[in-house]
Design an enzyme around this catalytic site. Structure first.
Site, short mmCIF file in Angstrom:
data_model
loop_
_atom_site.label_atom_id
_atom_site.label_comp_id
_atom_site.label_asym_id
_atom_site.label_seq_id
_atom_site.Cartn_x
_atom_site.Cartn_y
_atom_site.Cartn_z
N CYS A 143 34.93 27.30 36.86
CA CYS A 143 33.66 27.99 36.59
C CYS A 143 33.20 27.75 35.15
CB CYS A 143 33.81 29.47 36.86
SG CYS A 143 35.22 30.16 36.04
N LYS B 135 40.03 39.97 49.80
CA LYS B 135 39.64 38.90 50.72
C LYS B 135 39.66 37.57 49.99
CE LYS B 135 36.11 36.63 51.91
NZ LYS B 135 36.66 35.28 52.17
N GLU C 168 24.99 24.20 38.74
CA GLU C 168 26.44 24.10 38.68
C GLU C 168 26.89 23.14 39.80
OE1 GLU C 168 28.82 27.52 39.86
OE2 GLU C 168 30.08 27.07 38.13
N GLU D 188 32.06 37.88 38.25
CA GLU D 188 32.33 36.67 37.45
C GLU D 188 31.75 35.54 38.26
OE1 GLU D 188 34.21 36.60 34.64
OE2 GLU D 188 35.73 38.18 34.80
P1 NAP Z 1 31.35 31.55 46.87
O1 NAP Z 1 30.78 30.79 47.96
O2 NAP Z 1 30.51 32.49 46.12
O3 NAP Z 1 32.61 32.32 47.50
C1 NAP Z 1 33.39 33.21 46.76
C2 NAP Z 1 33.91 34.26 47.71
O4 NAP Z 1 32.82 34.99 48.26
C3 NAP Z 1 34.68 33.68 48.89
O5 NAP Z 1 35.76 34.53 49.21
C4 NAP Z 1 33.63 33.70 49.97
O6 NAP Z 1 34.13 33.76 51.28
C5 NAP Z 1 32.88 34.96 49.67
N1 NAP Z 1 31.55 34.94 50.26
C6 NAP Z 1 30.79 33.86 50.57
N2 NAP Z 1 29.63 34.25 51.14
C7 NAP Z 1 29.66 35.61 51.21
C8 NAP Z 1 28.76 36.60 51.70
N3 NAP Z 1 27.60 36.27 52.27
N4 NAP Z 1 29.12 37.89 51.59
C9 NAP Z 1 30.30 38.23 51.05
N5 NAP Z 1 31.20 37.34 50.59
C10 NAP Z 1 30.88 36.05 50.65
O7 NAP Z 1 32.01 30.64 45.76
P2 NAP Z 1 32.99 29.41 45.99
O8 NAP Z 1 32.17 28.27 46.44
O9 NAP Z 1 34.16 29.83 46.81
O10 NAP Z 1 33.55 29.21 44.52
C11 NAP Z 1 32.87 28.47 43.60
C12 NAP Z 1 32.06 29.38 42.70
O11 NAP Z 1 32.88 30.33 42.05
C13 NAP Z 1 31.38 28.63 41.60
O12 NAP Z 1 30.05 29.00 41.50
C14 NAP Z 1 32.14 29.04 40.35
O13 NAP Z 1 31.43 28.99 39.18
C15 NAP Z 1 32.55 30.40 40.68
N6 NAP Z 1 33.72 30.80 39.90
C16 NAP Z 1 33.52 31.64 38.86
C17 NAP Z 1 34.58 32.04 38.07
C18 NAP Z 1 34.38 32.99 36.92
O14 NAP Z 1 35.33 33.57 36.45
N7 NAP Z 1 33.18 33.20 36.45
C19 NAP Z 1 35.86 31.58 38.36
C20 NAP Z 1 36.04 30.71 39.43
C21 NAP Z 1 34.94 30.34 40.21
P3 NAP Z 1 34.46 32.42 52.14
O15 NAP Z 1 34.30 31.25 51.25
O16 NAP Z 1 35.84 32.68 52.53
O17 NAP Z 1 33.54 32.41 53.29
#
Ligand code: NAP
Ligand code: MG
Length: 495
Positions: free
Chosen positions: A301, A191, A399, A267
Site C-alpha cells: 500500500c 474476515k 494505485e 487504512e
Molecule cells: P480490497 O478489494 O479493498 O479488499 C480488502 C478486503 O475487503 C478483502 O477482505 C475483501 O474481501 C474485502 N471487501 C471487498 N469488497 C468488499 C465489500 N463490498 N464489502 C465488504 N468487504 C469487501 O483490497 P485488496 O485488493 O484486497 O487489497 C489491495 C488494497 O489494499 C490496495 O488498495 C492497497 O493500497 C490496500 N492496502 C492498504 C494498506 C494500508 O495499510 N493502508 C495495507 C495493505 C493494502 P475479498 O477480497 O475477500 O472479497
C-alpha cells in the site's frame, strides 16, 4: 529461515496441512450453508484447498460468540498482565511455526518465501510481542479537578471488533489489527481476503493453544460482498477496522452509517512519491527506490510508485534504476534465490497489464512491461519503469499495486512538493537529500502519514502507520494503535 533450500521448501509445501473451515467459538466448523470456495496458488494455478465460504449467517454466529465471550469477562475482565502472558505465548508459538506460516502466505498469494520467512512471519510474532509487552505499561489518568472530587479517565475496550484485511501481507495485516485489539480486551471477528485465508485460520488455532478463551477470536473466510459486508453492517459490532482499497473503505463508512454507526478505521490505498534531489547519494537512492516499488511485486500500500527526480540528475538516476529493475526477475516464490514472486491472481495481473498498456500509450517505457509464464502460470510481471510521466496520466494517479514505477521530473523544491502532493492519497513519501534543512522543509510540506528521509518505507512496531487524505485515518502499530480499540471512560467520585 534462509537456511532452508529450495528442495526443503518444496517438500515442506507438499506436506503442508491446510485449515479450511470457519473458526468460531474456538472450533473449526463449516459454513452454515455448506458453501466453499477454492483458494489457489497463483504461482502455479493449482488449487490449494476448498475453504468454507462464510456469509451473513456465519458472521452473525461469530459475532454472537464474540459478544458472549466479551460479556462473560473471560478475556475482557483479565488484567493487562494476564492478557500479556497469553499474547506472549502466541508470539512464541508463531515463532515456533515460522516455516509453516511463511509457506501458507507464499503458496496462497505468491510472495517470495525469502520474504515471508524473514519479514512476514517473524514480523507477526514481533508485533504480537510488542503489543503484549506494551499493554501493562499504560497508565490511566486522574483529571486535575481538585476539591473533593476524583475524576478517573480510563481506557476501556469497545466490545466486538470486526476486522477485514487484504491479501498482500495476509498474516501481518491480520496481526496489525488483532494484536492491539486483543491486548486491550476486545473480542474479534476477522474476515481475511478471499485470495489468502489460510494463515489467519492457523493463527486462530494457535491463539487458542496459547490460552485465548474460545470465542474471543473468530475467523470467517468468505467474500467481501457477503461476509465482509455483513460484518460492516452488523448491529452488534462496535468497531470495524479495515485495510484495503479506498473504494471498499468508503463502503465501510456507508455500512456503518446505514447500521449502528460503529466506529470505522481505515487504512487504504496509496500512490507514494519518492523525491530525489541532486545532492542525494544516487546509488543508495536507486537501491532503495527499486526496493520501494518492486518489493512484494509492488503489492504494497505504501509502495513508492512515483519517482520524482530533479531534471539535472534524471538520466543518471534512470540508468541506475534500469540496471536494478533488470536484476529482478520473476521466479518460483518457493525458491529462496528468486527475486520476484507471482502477482496475487490472474485478474489482478490483468489489471496491472492494463495499467502498463496505458503507460505505453502515455509515456516512455524504459524497461519491463512483460507478462511472463512460469510453471504454467502467467501471473508474473517484469519490473516496469516508465519515464516522461505527467501528473495527469493514469499511471501517475491510480494505485496500480504492481511492479510499475512512474518517473516524473521537477526543477525546484516547490515544484517537487506540489507534484508529490498532487494525489488523493497521503500514506507515505520519501525524500533523498543530504541537506538537513531541505529534508525537514520538504517533509513538513508533504501530506503523508509517514515521511522517510534517505530511506524508503521506514516502519517499526514503535511508530504509527496510517494515512492522510484518502489513504484513510487511524493508526496501526505503536502505542497509538490502542486508541482505535478503546474508549475513554470517565468516572467521577465525590467524597
Ligand atoms: P480490497 O478489494 O479493498 O479488499 C480488502 C478486503 O475487503 C478483502 O477482505 C475483501 O474481501 C474485502 N471487501 C471487498 N469488497 C468488499 C465489500 N463490498 N464489502 C465488504 N468487504 C469487501 O483490497 P485488496 O485488493 O484486497 O487489497 C489491495 C488494497 O489494499 C490496495 O488498495 C492497497 O493500497 C490496500 N492496502 C492498504 C494498506 C494500508 O495499510 N493502508 C495495507 C495493505 C493494502 P475479498 O477480497 O475477500 O472479497
Ligand atoms: Mg490464494
Amino acid at each position: 529461515m534462509t537456511d532452508l533450500s529450495y528442495k526443503d521448501w518444496k517438500s515442506k509445501a507438499a506436506a503442508l496441512k491446510f485449515r479450511n473451515q470457519c473458526f468460531i467459538s474456538g472450533t473449526f466448523c463449516d459454513a452454515i450453508s455448506g458453501a466453499k470456495f477454492e483458494t489457489l496458488n497463483p504461482a502455479t494455478g493449482a488449487v490449494l484447498t476448498a475453504v468454507a465460504r462464510g456469509n451473513g449467517d456465519d458472521i452473525d454466529r461469530a459475532v454472537k460468540s464474540a459478544r458472549s465471550a466479551f460479556d462473560s469477562g473471560v478475556w475482557s475482565g483479565k488484567t493487562p498482565s494476564e492478557r500479556k502472558e497469553v499474547l506472549l505465548k502466541l508470539a512464541a508459538l508463531i515463532r515456533d511455526n515460522i516455516p509453516e506460516f511463511a509457506l501458507l502466505d507464499t503458496l496462497d498469494m505468491g510472495k517470495l518465501i525469502k520474504d515471508s520467512s524473514t519479514v512476514d512471519a517473524p514480523g507477526s510474532a514481533h508485533f504480537f510481542q510488542w503489543h503484549a509487552e506494551a499493554i501493562d505499561k499504560l497508565y490511566d489518568e486522574i483529571a486535575p479537578t481538585g476539591g473533593r472530587d476524583i475524576a478517573m479517565i480510563r481506557r476501556v475496550p469497545l466490545g466486538v471488533v470486526g476486522a477485514v484485511v487484504p491479501w498482500n501481507f495476509p498474516l501481518d495485516m491480520a496481526t496489525w489489527k488483532l494484536a492491539p485489539a486483543l491486548a486491550t480486551g476486545n473480542s474479534v471477528v476477522l474476515k481475511p481476503a478471499e485470495q489468502s485465508p489460510l494463515s489467519a485460520l492457523f493463527l486462530a488455532e494457535l491463539a487458542v493453544e496459547a490460552g485465548l478463551p474460545d470465542g474471543v477470536l473468530n475467523v470467517v473466510p468468505g467474500y467481501g460482498q457477503d461476509a465482509g459486508q455483513a460484518l460492516g453492517r452488523h448491529d452488534d459490532v462496535d468497531c470495524l477496522v479495515f485495510t484495503g482499497s479506498t473504494a471498499v473503505g468508503k463502503l465501510f463508512q456507508r455500512y456503518a452509517g446505514e447500521s449502528n454507526m460503529k466506529q470505522v478505521w481505515l487504512e487504504t490505498g496509496g500512490k507514494s512519491p519518492n523525491i530525489i534531489f541532486p545532492d542525494a547519494d544516487l546509488d543508495a537512492a536507486a537501491d532503495m527506490a527499486a526496493f520501494g516499488i518492486f518489493f512484494n511485486q509492488g503489492e504494497v500500500c505504501s509502495a513508492n510508485s512515483r519517482l520524482l527526480v530533479h531534471a539535472s540528475i534524471k538520466d543518471e538516476m534512470l540508468e541506475r534504476m534500469k540496471t536494478r529493475a533488470e536484476a529482478i526477475t520473476p521466479g518460483d516464490p518457493l525458491d529462496p534465490a528468486s527475486t520476484l514472486g507471482a502477482m496475487v491472481d490472474k485478474s489482478h495481473t490483468d489489471t496491472v497489464m492494463q495499467f502498463i498498456e496505458s503507460g505505453r500509450q502515455s509515456s516512455r517505457l524504459i524497461t519491463g512491461g512483460e507478462r511472463v509464464t512460469l510453471n504454467g502460470s502467467d501471473a508474473f510481471v517484469t519490473p516496469t519503469i516508465f519515464d516522461n510521466v505527467e501528473s495527469n496520466h493514469k499511471i501517475a494517479r491510480d494505485e496500480i499495486f504492481g511492479p510499475v514505477l512512474a518517473v516524473q521530473t521537477f526543477n525546484s523544491d516547490d515544484e517537487a512538493i506540489a507534484m508529490a502532493n498532487d494525489t488523493v492519497y497521503g500514506l507515505a513519501a520519501s525524500v533523498w537529500t543530504k541537506d538537513l534543512s531541505r529534508a525537514l522543509g520538504v517533509s513538513d510540506a508533504l501530506n503523508a502519514g509517514t515521511v522517510s528521509v534517505n530511506t524508503v518505507d521506514a516502519l517499526s512496531a514503535m511508530t504509527p502507520f496510517g494515512g492522510m487524505k484518502q489513504s484513510g485515518y487511524g493508526r496501526d502499530l505503536s502505542i497509538h494503535a490502542f486508541d482505535k480499540y478503546t474508549a475513554l471512560k470517565t468516572t467521577w467520585i465525590r467524597y
